[in-house]
Design a protein around this motif. Structure first.
Motif, PDB file in Angstrom:
ATOM      1  N   GLY A 220       0.824  -1.202   0.000  1.00 17.50           N
ATOM      2  CA  GLY A 220       0.000   0.000   0.000  1.00 17.50           C
ATOM      3  C   GLY A 220       0.860   1.255   0.000  1.00 17.50           C
ATOM      4  O   GLY A 220       0.559   2.234  -0.697  1.00 17.50           O
ATOM      5  N   CYS A 221       1.956   1.243   0.769  1.00 16.54           N
ATOM      6  CA  CYS A 221       2.875   2.382   0.796  1.00 16.54           C
ATOM      7  C   CYS A 221       3.522   2.593  -0.571  1.00 16.54           C
ATOM      8  O   CYS A 221       3.700   3.731  -1.019  1.00 16.54           O
ATOM      9  CB  CYS A 221       3.963   2.159   1.851  1.00 16.54           C
ATOM     10  SG  CYS A 221       3.371   2.119   3.569  1.00 16.54           S
ATOM     11  N   ILE A 222       3.845   1.490  -1.244  1.00 17.54           N
ATOM     12  CA  ILE A 222       4.489   1.579  -2.559  1.00 17.54           C
ATOM     13  C   ILE A 222       3.526   2.135  -3.598  1.00 17.54           C
ATOM     14  O   ILE A 222       3.888   3.012  -4.404  1.00 17.54           O
ATOM     15  CB  ILE A 222       5.002   0.192  -2.989  1.00 17.54           C
ATOM     16  CG1 ILE A 222       6.115  -0.274  -2.047  1.00 17.54           C
ATOM     17  CG2 ILE A 222       5.499   0.217  -4.436  1.00 17.54           C
ATOM     18  CD1 ILE A 222       6.515  -1.719  -2.225  1.00 17.54           C
ATOM     19  N   VAL A 223       2.288   1.648  -3.596  1.00 12.26           N
ATOM     20  CA  VAL A 223       1.289   2.145  -4.552  1.00 12.26           C
ATOM     21  C   VAL A 223       1.031   3.619  -4.313  1.00 12.26           C
ATOM     22  O   VAL A 223       0.916   4.414  -5.264  1.00 12.26           O
ATOM     23  CB  VAL A 223      -0.018   1.324  -4.436  1.00 12.26           C
ATOM     24  CG1 VAL A 223      -1.109   1.935  -5.327  1.00 12.26           C
ATOM     25  CG2 VAL A 223       0.221  -0.124  -4.817  1.00 12.26           C
ATOM     26  N   LEU A 224       0.925   4.019  -3.058  1.00 11.12           N
ATOM     27  CA  LEU A 224       0.713   5.433  -2.720  1.00 11.12           C
ATOM     28  C   LEU A 224       1.874   6.283  -3.228  1.00 11.12           C
ATOM     29  O   LEU A 224       1.669   7.379  -3.764  1.00 11.12           O
ATOM     30  CB  LEU A 224       0.566   5.588  -1.206  1.00 11.12           C
ATOM     31  CG  LEU A 224       0.319   7.005  -0.683  1.00 11.12           C
ATOM     32  CD1 LEU A 224      -0.943   7.588  -1.288  1.00 11.12           C
ATOM     33  CD2 LEU A 224       0.235   6.997   0.847  1.00 11.12           C
ATOM     34  N   GLU A 225       3.090   5.780  -3.094  1.00 13.88           N
ATOM     35  CA  GLU A 225       4.264   6.514  -3.561  1.00 13.88           C
ATOM     36  C   GLU A 225       4.268   6.649  -5.080  1.00 13.88           C
ATOM     37  O   GLU A 225       4.659   7.690  -5.620  1.00 13.88           O
ATOM     38  CB  GLU A 225       5.542   5.820  -3.089  1.00 13.88           C
ATOM     39  CG  GLU A 225       6.807   6.582  -3.415  1.00 13.88           C
ATOM     40  CD  GLU A 225       8.027   6.015  -2.714  1.00 13.88           C
ATOM     41  OE1 GLU A 225       9.152   6.324  -3.155  1.00 13.88           O
ATOM     42  OE2 GLU A 225       7.863   5.260  -1.728  1.00 13.88           O
ATOM     43  N   MET A 226       3.820   5.619  -5.793  1.00 10.69           N
ATOM     44  CA  MET A 226       3.744   5.712  -7.251  1.00 10.69           C
ATOM     45  C   MET A 226       2.695   6.735  -7.676  1.00 10.69           C
ATOM     46  O   MET A 226       2.835   7.403  -8.700  1.00 10.69           O
ATOM     47  CB  MET A 226       3.422   4.335  -7.853  1.00 10.69           C
ATOM     48  CG  MET A 226       4.570   3.346  -7.809  1.00 10.69           C
ATOM     49  SD  MET A 226       4.291   1.870  -8.837  1.00 10.69           S
ATOM     50  CE  MET A 226       3.008   1.015  -7.892  1.00 10.69           C
ATOM     51  N   CYS A 227       1.634   6.865  -6.881  1.00 11.78           N
ATOM     52  CA  CYS A 227       0.551   7.795  -7.227  1.00 11.78           C
ATOM     53  C   CYS A 227       0.941   9.249  -7.003  1.00 11.78           C
ATOM     54  O   CYS A 227       0.568  10.129  -7.797  1.00 11.78           O
ATOM     55  CB  CYS A 227      -0.700   7.473  -6.409  1.00 11.78           C
ATOM     56  SG  CYS A 227      -1.525   5.923  -6.855  1.00 11.78           S
ATOM     57  N   VAL A 228       1.653   9.530  -5.920  1.00  9.26           N
ATOM     58  CA  VAL A 228       1.951  10.923  -5.563  1.00  9.26           C
ATOM     59  C   VAL A 228       3.393  11.317  -5.819  1.00  9.26           C
ATOM     60  O   VAL A 228       3.731  12.508  -5.783  1.00  9.26           O
ATOM     61  CB  VAL A 228       1.593  11.183  -4.082  1.00  9.26           C
ATOM     62  CG1 VAL A 228       0.135  10.907  -3.829  1.00  9.26           C
ATOM     63  CG2 VAL A 228       2.467  10.340  -3.151  1.00  9.26           C
ATOM     64  N   GLY A 229       4.275  10.340  -6.054  1.00  7.71           N
ATOM     65  CA  GLY A 229       5.674  10.639  -6.330  1.00  7.71           C
ATOM     66  C   GLY A 229       6.491  10.992  -5.112  1.00  7.71           C
ATOM     67  O   GLY A 229       7.604  11.510  -5.234  1.00  7.71           O
ATOM     68  N   LYS A 230       5.964  10.730  -3.909  1.00  6.19           N
ATOM     69  CA  LYS A 230       6.681  11.042  -2.670  1.00  6.19           C
ATOM     70  C   LYS A 230       6.618   9.855  -1.721  1.00  6.19           C
ATOM     71  O   LYS A 230       5.693   9.038  -1.772  1.00  6.19           O
ATOM     72  CB  LYS A 230       6.065  12.271  -1.993  1.00  6.19           C
ATOM     73  CG  LYS A 230       6.122  13.541  -2.817  1.00  6.19           C
ATOM     74  CD  LYS A 230       5.463  14.692  -2.073  1.00  6.19           C
ATOM     75  CE  LYS A 230       5.487  15.974  -2.899  1.00  6.19           C
ATOM     76  NZ  LYS A 230       4.821  17.097  -2.188  1.00  6.19           N
ATOM     77  N   HIS A 231       7.603   9.783  -0.819  1.00  5.52           N
ATOM     78  CA  HIS A 231       7.624   8.720   0.178  1.00  5.52           C
ATOM     79  C   HIS A 231       6.440   8.863   1.138  1.00  5.52           C
ATOM     80  O   HIS A 231       6.040   9.981   1.475  1.00  5.52           O
ATOM     81  CB  HIS A 231       8.913   8.786   1.017  1.00  5.52           C
ATOM     82  CG  HIS A 231      10.167   8.585   0.227  1.00  5.52           C
ATOM     83  ND1 HIS A 231      10.397   7.473  -0.534  1.00  5.52           N
ATOM     84  CD2 HIS A 231      11.259   9.366   0.094  1.00  5.52           C
ATOM     85  CE1 HIS A 231      11.585   7.572  -1.102  1.00  5.52           C
ATOM     86  NE2 HIS A 231      12.126   8.713  -0.749  1.00  5.52           N
ATOM     87  N   PRO A 232       5.895   7.750   1.616  1.00 12.42           N
ATOM     88  CA  PRO A 232       4.916   7.847   2.706  1.00 12.42           C
ATOM     89  C   PRO A 232       5.638   8.320   3.975  1.00 12.42           C
ATOM     90  O   PRO A 232       6.826   8.040   4.155  1.00 12.42           O
ATOM     91  CB  PRO A 232       4.417   6.395   2.858  1.00 12.42           C
ATOM     92  CG  PRO A 232       5.529   5.552   2.326  1.00 12.42           C
ATOM     93  CD  PRO A 232       6.144   6.355   1.205  1.00 12.42           C
ATOM     94  N   TRP A 233       4.928   9.044   4.826  1.00  7.73           N
ATOM     95  CA  TRP A 233       5.503   9.585   6.054  1.00  7.73           C
ATOM     96  C   TRP A 233       6.658  10.543   5.764  1.00  7.73           C
ATOM     97  O   TRP A 233       7.586  10.668   6.565  1.00  7.73           O
ATOM     98  CB  TRP A 233       6.013   8.481   6.990  1.00  7.73           C
ATOM     99  CG  TRP A 233       5.029   7.451   7.401  1.00  7.73           C
ATOM    100  CD1 TRP A 233       5.112   6.120   7.128  1.00  7.73           C
ATOM    101  CD2 TRP A 233       3.844   7.614   8.186  1.00  7.73           C
ATOM    102  NE1 TRP A 233       4.057   5.431   7.683  1.00  7.73           N
ATOM    103  CE2 TRP A 233       3.248   6.339   8.341  1.00  7.73           C
ATOM    104  CE3 TRP A 233       3.204   8.724   8.765  1.00  7.73           C
ATOM    105  CZ2 TRP A 233       2.075   6.138   9.033  1.00  7.73           C
ATOM    106  CZ3 TRP A 233       2.027   8.524   9.460  1.00  7.73           C
ATOM    107  CH2 TRP A 233       1.476   7.243   9.587  1.00  7.73           C
ATOM    108  N   LEU A 234       6.653  11.226   4.635  1.00  5.57           N
ATOM    109  CA  LEU A 234       7.751  12.113   4.276  1.00  5.57           C
ATOM    110  C   LEU A 234       7.937  13.194   5.336  1.00  5.57           C
ATOM    111  O   LEU A 234       6.996  13.858   5.751  1.00  5.57           O
ATOM    112  CB  LEU A 234       7.464  12.779   2.923  1.00  5.57           C
ATOM    113  CG  LEU A 234       8.591  13.659   2.351  1.00  5.57           C
ATOM    114  CD1 LEU A 234       9.810  12.810   2.052  1.00  5.57           C
ATOM    115  CD2 LEU A 234       8.119  14.386   1.109  1.00  5.57           C
ATOM    116  N   GLY A 235       9.170  13.353   5.804  1.00 10.56           N
ATOM    117  CA  GLY A 235       9.488  14.370   6.796  1.00 10.56           C
ATOM    118  C   GLY A 235       9.355  13.908   8.234  1.00 10.56           C
ATOM    119  O   GLY A 235       9.678  14.663   9.154  1.00 10.56           O
ATOM    120  N   SER A 236       8.888  12.664   8.448  1.00 12.53           N
ATOM    121  CA  SER A 236       8.723  12.143   9.812  1.00 12.53           C
ATOM    122  C   SER A 236       9.930  11.309  10.215  1.00 12.53           C
ATOM    123  O   SER A 236      10.523  10.610   9.389  1.00 12.53           O
ATOM    124  CB  SER A 236       7.454  11.280   9.906  1.00 12.53           C
ATOM    125  OG  SER A 236       6.313  12.035   9.556  1.00 12.53           O
TER     126      SER A 236
END
Length: 357
Positions: A220-236
């Protein structure tokens, strides 16, 4: 009487191995690219994972898992059945494992270059990753470190059709264990399995048995990253991610993510692991089947999405003659005016990896 040492025989059928370049370094070793020149003059390329004696168990475990998954779709293939033991320049013992070379690099770099990927490419990549997870889970394993960096891209090019695509495969099985077992990677300072940005809620529970749905959260994290072009939890920070997971939170899904993709990611982010389903069930999700053409028996297979390359015409004059050869009165009115045309070739997805010639 003087004795002469007998010269060793040279096996001309054995490929000559040459170092080409370093492909990267990780927690448990490095990966280098080697070329093999055969006696007939042909050249092959293999990636070679190198690990020191301290991490021998990890690379040995990986080879055993890959050997059992040999020939299965979506899994990087090993070259050989055993590790090669050598000594490095410092006299230390090292172990090497050869695998097939992915000329397209990994998904992390692909996303970095292309930013947000198109919906057809996201769906096709997701489908291939799930096919690989089905292979892993059917053999009773949990990958435990699924992330874009461990997903390798293999370019497939049809010159006759001017068509190329990418096949994606799962790699790096150094943390893989049997489902239901406790990971040997639990540590006091970092009590989680896998990479922090892609770990699941159950990954932060020290001592918990590892189950297959853990990989689906990472997906799910990988699919989300492909959709938005950014890491999940970016900046945390790692501690922030851990505390949020323990509080029942998941990575935020932006409003720009399409409805079917959002539902798929939310399914992967189900708080209860059993509610995520299985890799086989996710392959049937509407997100991956909305564009599939199904026959009467319901077993239609969707053609893999590719990147079609159209070469620009060599002479623009030929195109102009073809378009403006009509005798229509509309063209006659402007026939005395100079014609200007600008033809843009189709723009394929970019990759900063150049195949070895």
């Amino acid at each position: 009487m003087r004795r002469y040492r007998k010269k060793p025989k040279i096996d001309h059928n054995k490929p000559e191995m040459k170092f080409v370049k370093s492909l990267g370094k990780g927690t448990y070793g490095s990966v280098d690219l080697f070329s093999y020149t055969k006696h007939d003059g042909s050249t092959l390329y293999n990636a070679v994972k190198i690990s020191d004696s301290k991490h021998h168990n990890s690379i040995d475990r990986e080879l055993k898992v890959l050997s059992k998954l040999r020939g299965r779709p979506g899994i990087v293939q090993p070259c050989g059945n055993s590790l090669l033991q050598e000594t490095d320049s410092n006299g230390e013992k090292v172990y090497k494992m050869a695998i097939e070379y992915a000329a397209g690099g990994n998904l992390t770099d692909f996303i970095r270059v292309n930013r947000r990927l198109s919906d057809p490419v996201i769906k096709d990549f997701t489908r291939m990753i799930l096919q690989g997870l089905v292979s892993v889970h059917e053999h009773g394993y949990v990958h435990c470190d699924l992330k874009p960096e461990n997903l390798l891209l293999f370019p497939r090019h049809d010159q006759d059709a001017r068509f190329y695509s990418y096949e994606i495969k799962i790699s790096d099985f150094g943390l893989t264990i049997k489902a239901g077992e406790e990971s040997v990677c639990w540590e006091t300072k970092s009590p989680f399995v896998g990479t922090p940005l892609y770990m699941s809620p159950e990954s932060v529970r020290d001592g918990s048995a590892v189950e297959k749905p853990l990989d689906l959260w990472s997906l799910g994290c990988i699919v989300l990253e492909m959709c938005v072009g950014k890491h999940p939890w970016l900046g945390s920070s790692v501690d922030d991610v851990k505390s949020r997971l323990l509080c029942g939170k998941a990575p935020e899904i932006p409003e720009t993510v399409a409805c079917d993709a959002r539902e798929f990611v939310e399914k992967c982010f189900a708080r209860k692991a059993e509610e995520r389903g299985s890799a086989s069930e996710l392959l049937l999700h509407p997100f991956l089947n909305g564009e599939r053409k199904v026959d009467g028996g319901g077993g239609g297979v969707r053609r893999r999405v590719g990147l079609r390359v159209r070469k620009p015409p060599s002479r623009f004059e030929d195109i102009a003659k073809k378009i403006f050869s009509s005798k229509s009165s509309k063209f006659k009115r402007v026939s005395n005016k100079p014609l200007k045309m600008k033809i843009l070739p189709a723009r394929p997805l970019r990759s900063n990896f150049v195949p070895i010639q």
